[in-house]
Design a protein around this motif. Structure first.
Motif, mmCIF file in Angstrom:
data_model
loop_
_atom_site.group_PDB
_atom_site.id
_atom_site.type_symbol
_atom_site.label_atom_id
_atom_site.label_comp_id
_atom_site.label_asym_id
_atom_site.label_seq_id
_atom_site.Cartn_x
_atom_site.Cartn_y
_atom_site.Cartn_z
ATOM 1 N N GLU A 191 0.825 -1.208 0.000
ATOM 2 C CA GLU A 191 0.000 0.000 0.000
ATOM 3 C C GLU A 191 0.862 1.261 0.000
ATOM 4 O O GLU A 191 0.566 2.228 -0.699
ATOM 5 N N ASP A 192 1.930 1.234 0.797
ATOM 6 C CA ASP A 192 2.862 2.361 0.844
ATOM 7 C C ASP A 192 3.547 2.543 -0.508
ATOM 8 O O ASP A 192 3.719 3.666 -0.987
ATOM 9 N N ALA A 193 3.918 1.432 -1.131
ATOM 10 C CA ALA A 193 4.561 1.497 -2.446
ATOM 11 C C ALA A 193 3.630 2.124 -3.478
ATOM 12 O O ALA A 193 4.053 2.944 -4.301
ATOM 13 N N LEU A 194 2.346 1.770 -3.439
ATOM 14 C CA LEU A 194 1.386 2.367 -4.371
ATOM 15 C C LEU A 194 1.211 3.858 -4.109
ATOM 16 O O LEU A 194 1.075 4.651 -5.041
ATOM 17 N N GLU A 195 1.220 4.236 -2.847
ATOM 18 C CA GLU A 195 1.099 5.655 -2.506
ATOM 19 C C GLU A 195 2.290 6.443 -3.038
ATOM 20 O O GLU A 195 2.135 7.543 -3.573
ATOM 21 N N ILE A 196 3.477 5.885 -2.913
ATOM 22 C CA ILE A 196 4.679 6.539 -3.434
ATOM 23 C C ILE A 196 4.593 6.652 -4.957
ATOM 24 O O ILE A 196 4.924 7.691 -5.537
ATOM 25 N N LEU A 197 4.121 5.598 -5.621
ATOM 26 C CA LEU A 197 3.962 5.655 -7.076
ATOM 27 C C LEU A 197 2.973 6.745 -7.485
ATOM 28 O O LEU A 197 3.168 7.421 -8.490
ATOM 29 N N SER A 198 1.909 6.904 -6.701
ATOM 30 C CA SER A 198 0.876 7.880 -7.064
ATOM 31 C C SER A 198 1.403 9.310 -7.060
ATOM 32 O O SER A 198 0.831 10.190 -7.693
ATOM 33 N N ILE A 199 2.503 9.545 -6.364
ATOM 34 C CA ILE A 199 3.104 10.882 -6.328
ATOM 35 C C ILE A 199 3.749 11.218 -7.666
ATOM 36 O O ILE A 199 3.711 12.355 -8.118
ATOM 37 N N ARG A 200 4.338 10.215 -8.313
ATOM 38 C CA ARG A 200 5.080 10.502 -9.534
ATOM 39 C C ARG A 200 4.404 10.054 -10.828
ATOM 40 O O ARG A 200 4.863 10.393 -11.905
ATOM 41 N N LEU A 201 3.299 9.292 -10.734
ATOM 42 C CA LEU A 201 2.598 8.857 -11.936
ATOM 43 C C LEU A 201 1.308 9.643 -12.128
ATOM 44 O O LEU A 201 0.723 10.146 -11.169
ATOM 45 N N THR A 202 0.861 9.705 -13.365
ATOM 46 C CA THR A 202 -0.404 10.364 -13.665
ATOM 47 C C THR A 202 -1.555 9.438 -13.263
ATOM 48 O O THR A 202 -1.353 8.222 -13.118
ATOM 49 N N PRO A 203 -2.759 9.975 -13.096
ATOM 50 C CA PRO A 203 -3.910 9.120 -12.785
ATOM 51 C C PRO A 203 -4.130 8.025 -13.848
ATOM 52 O O PRO A 203 -4.501 6.902 -13.504
ATOM 53 N N ALA A 204 -3.860 8.337 -15.107
ATOM 54 C CA ALA A 204 -4.014 7.339 -16.168
ATOM 55 C C ALA A 204 -3.006 6.200 -16.003
ATOM 56 O O ALA A 204 -3.340 5.023 -16.204
ATOM 57 N N GLU A 205 -1.781 6.550 -15.628
ATOM 58 C CA GLU A 205 -0.760 5.518 -15.397
ATOM 59 C C GLU A 205 -1.105 4.673 -14.174
ATOM 60 O O GLU A 205 -0.912 3.460 -14.179
ATOM 61 N N MET A 206 -1.619 5.297 -13.128
ATOM 62 C CA MET A 206 -2.016 4.558 -11.925
ATOM 63 C C MET A 206 -3.177 3.617 -12.216
ATOM 64 O O MET A 206 -3.261 2.530 -11.639
#
Length: 68
Positions: A29-44
């Motif tokens: 869950e933490d890893a996904l949160e970190i990804l959400s900082i640098r990826l666009t909503p479409a990429e997420m």
């Protein structure tokens, strides 16, 4: 408090296109949160959050061709 007292791990999340996305964090869950900082909503939206594999850093080379 030092960040070394809280271990972080590497996770490979499956993508809808069959590739994998590398992330790191204390938990998936933490890893996904970190990804959400640098990826666009479409990429997420391409990430399947329930399909992941915890890997060791030294094994990363085995997965390079699967990253997307």
């Amino acid at each position: 408090m030092s960040s070394f007292s809280n271990p972080h791990y590497m996770y490979l999340f499956n993508l809808k296109n069959g590739k994998k996305k590398l992330a790191y964090g204390q938990s998936p869950e933490d890893a996904l949160e970190i990804l959400s900082i640098r990826l666009t909503p479409a990429e997420m939206a391409e990430i399947i959050p329930t399909e992941f594999e915890k890997i060791r850093q030294r094994e990363l080379q085995k997965y390079v061709d699967q990253l997307g």
